[in-house]
Design a protein around this motif. Structure first.
Motif, short mmCIF file in Angstrom:
data_model
loop_
_atom_site.label_atom_id
_atom_site.label_comp_id
_atom_site.label_asym_id
_atom_site.label_seq_id
_atom_site.Cartn_x
_atom_site.Cartn_y
_atom_site.Cartn_z
N ALA A 38 73.78 18.85 63.15
CA ALA A 38 75.12 19.10 63.69
C ALA A 38 75.17 18.90 65.20
CB ALA A 38 75.57 20.51 63.34
N GLN A 39 74.02 18.76 65.83
CA GLN A 39 74.01 18.43 67.26
C GLN A 39 74.36 16.97 67.51
OE1 GLN A 39 73.60 20.92 69.53
NE2 GLN A 39 73.57 22.18 67.67
N ARG A 40 74.34 16.15 66.43
CA ARG A 40 74.59 14.71 66.62
C ARG A 40 75.65 14.16 65.68
NH1 ARG A 40 68.82 11.66 67.20
NH2 ARG A 40 70.28 9.91 67.23
N TRP A 41 75.84 14.80 64.54
CA TRP A 41 76.79 14.29 63.55
C TRP A 41 77.64 15.43 62.99
CZ3 TRP A 41 71.50 12.87 63.12
CH2 TRP A 41 71.20 11.53 63.42
N ASN A 42 78.72 15.05 62.32
CA ASN A 42 79.44 16.00 61.47
C ASN A 42 78.64 16.17 60.18
OD1 ASN A 42 81.71 16.12 63.29
ND2 ASN A 42 82.31 14.12 62.52
N ILE A 43 78.65 17.37 59.61
CA ILE A 43 77.79 17.66 58.47
C ILE A 43 78.59 18.24 57.31
CG2 ILE A 43 75.75 18.89 57.64
CD1 ILE A 43 75.16 16.88 59.87
N VAL A 44 78.36 17.69 56.13
CA VAL A 44 78.79 18.31 54.88
C VAL A 44 77.52 18.73 54.15
CG1 VAL A 44 79.82 17.94 52.61
CG2 VAL A 44 80.92 17.00 54.65
N PHE A 45 77.45 19.98 53.74
CA PHE A 45 76.29 20.42 52.97
C PHE A 45 76.75 21.07 51.67
CE2 PHE A 45 77.34 24.26 55.34
CZ PHE A 45 77.07 25.29 54.46
N THR A 46 75.88 21.03 50.68
CA THR A 46 76.19 21.65 49.40
C THR A 46 75.37 22.91 49.21
OG1 THR A 46 74.52 20.39 48.14
CG2 THR A 46 76.73 19.40 48.37
N TRP A 47 75.92 23.82 48.44
CA TRP A 47 75.21 25.03 48.06
C TRP A 47 75.52 25.31 46.59
CZ3 TRP A 47 78.39 29.15 46.58
CH2 TRP A 47 79.74 29.02 46.94
N ARG A 48 74.61 26.04 45.94
CA ARG A 48 74.79 26.25 44.50
C ARG A 48 75.25 27.66 44.16
NH1 ARG A 48 69.85 25.35 40.34
NH2 ARG A 48 69.11 27.21 41.45
N ASN A 49 74.55 28.68 44.64
CA ASN A 49 74.83 30.05 44.20
C ASN A 49 75.22 31.01 45.32
OD1 ASN A 49 74.22 29.52 41.45
ND2 ASN A 49 72.03 29.69 41.90
N ASP A 50 74.62 30.86 46.49
CA ASP A 50 74.75 31.87 47.53
C ASP A 50 75.86 31.51 48.51
OD1 ASP A 50 74.40 33.84 49.41
OD2 ASP A 50 72.22 33.70 49.44
N GLU A 51 77.07 31.94 48.22
CA GLU A 51 78.20 31.63 49.10
C GLU A 51 78.04 32.27 50.47
OE1 GLU A 51 83.09 31.67 49.10
OE2 GLU A 51 82.00 32.85 47.60
N GLN A 52 77.52 33.50 50.51
CA GLN A 52 77.36 34.18 51.79
C GLN A 52 76.42 33.41 52.70
OE1 GLN A 52 79.07 36.69 53.07
NE2 GLN A 52 77.88 36.42 54.96
N ALA A 53 75.33 32.88 52.14
CA ALA A 53 74.40 32.10 52.95
C ALA A 53 75.08 30.85 53.50
CB ALA A 53 73.18 31.70 52.11
N SER A 54 75.95 30.23 52.70
CA SER A 54 76.65 29.04 53.18
C SER A 54 77.59 29.37 54.32
CB SER A 54 77.41 28.38 52.02
OG SER A 54 78.54 29.15 51.65
N ILE A 55 78.23 30.53 54.24
CA ILE A 55 79.12 30.97 55.32
C ILE A 55 78.32 31.20 56.60
CG2 ILE A 55 80.63 32.85 56.08
CD1 ILE A 55 81.48 33.16 53.13
#
Length: 243
Positions: free
Chosen positions: A23-40
């Motif tokens: 994210a220091q160089r690009w825009n980022i899309v990441f996926t997560w499976r179960n842990d919504e809090q961790a993604s936040i």
């Protein structure tokens, strides 16, 4: 900053370090499976980064999940500059004691998900005439470990896949490489008994574990312009474990 990078499995461990570094160089899309809090928490940690960061729930082992999300991402953001296939599971167990469900889950998550995503994203990347794929493999692809037959098979397959894809996609300006981390400091290693952790370190010539940030630094190089003449290669980052 218009280019975006997809990181699968970006909410924890190496995946989180990848998101925060990239994210220091690009825009980022990441996926997560179960842990919504961790993604936040990942998105929050990147709130001051130059690039924007967005997380999406997706189980890459399920083709229907990828078939739902991938077209949505392409419609919203256009073709990605790069894809880092990072999501994976181990599910260790002796080969003769594994069942079919466990074996299939490892192969679906670590290998088949790469195919599911590529079928959607590669045509768009080919049209833009540039890009990078990075397959997050493992030293288990080249060094046997007891209890990791399924995991090792899936990671070795990623290396073969990457080399063939590099041959197919080079004429479209897309580079394909594999990164093979060794023993990385993680929640799992931190929870090991001290004597077991000490013995693990002794296996590494540098006498320490790698860090997720070191893996992310290598990944940044491998998808960036600094490695624009590098494709079809495997980079081993293991402190000398496989030397």
């Amino acid at each position: 900053m218009n280019n975006w990078v997809l990181v699968t499995g970006g909410s924890r461990g190496i995946g989180r370090a990848l998101v925060e570094a990239l994210a220091q160089r690009w825009n980022i899309v990441f996926t997560w499976r179960n842990d919504e809090q961790a993604s936040i928490e990942v998105a929050t940690s990147c709130s001051d980064s130059p690039g924007w960061v967005a997380g999406y729930q997706c189980d890459g082992s399920k083709q229907e999940d990828v078939d739902r999300l991938a077209p949505e991402l392409l419609a919203r953001y256009g073709a990605p500059y790069a894809v880092i296939h990072n999501a994976g599971v181990t599910l260790d167990g002796l080969h003769m004691q594994q069942n079919g469900d466990t074996w299939r889950q490892v192969i679906e998550t670590n290998l088949n998900a790469v195919f599911y995503w590529n079928k959607h994203l590669l045509p768009a990347m080919m049209s833009q005439g540039e890009g990078a794929l990075l397959l997050m493999s493992s030293v288990s692809a080249i060094k046997g470990n007891i209890g990791q037959t399924a995991y090792g098979a899936s990671k070795a397959a990623m290396v073969g896949l990457g080399r063939s894809l590099a041959q197919e996609l080079g004429r479209f300006g897309i580079r394909v490489n594999c990164l093979l981390p060794g023993i990385i400091d993680s929640d799992m290693t931190r929870n090991m008994p001290s004597e077991a952790l000490k013995a693990l370190r002794k296996q590494v010539p540098l006498r320490r574990l790698g860090t997720a940030q070191e893996v992310a630094a290598a990944a940044t190089f491998m998808i960036g312009a600094e490695s624009r003449y590098m494709t079809g290669q495997t980079l081993v980052l293991d402190g000398g474990l496989t030397a």
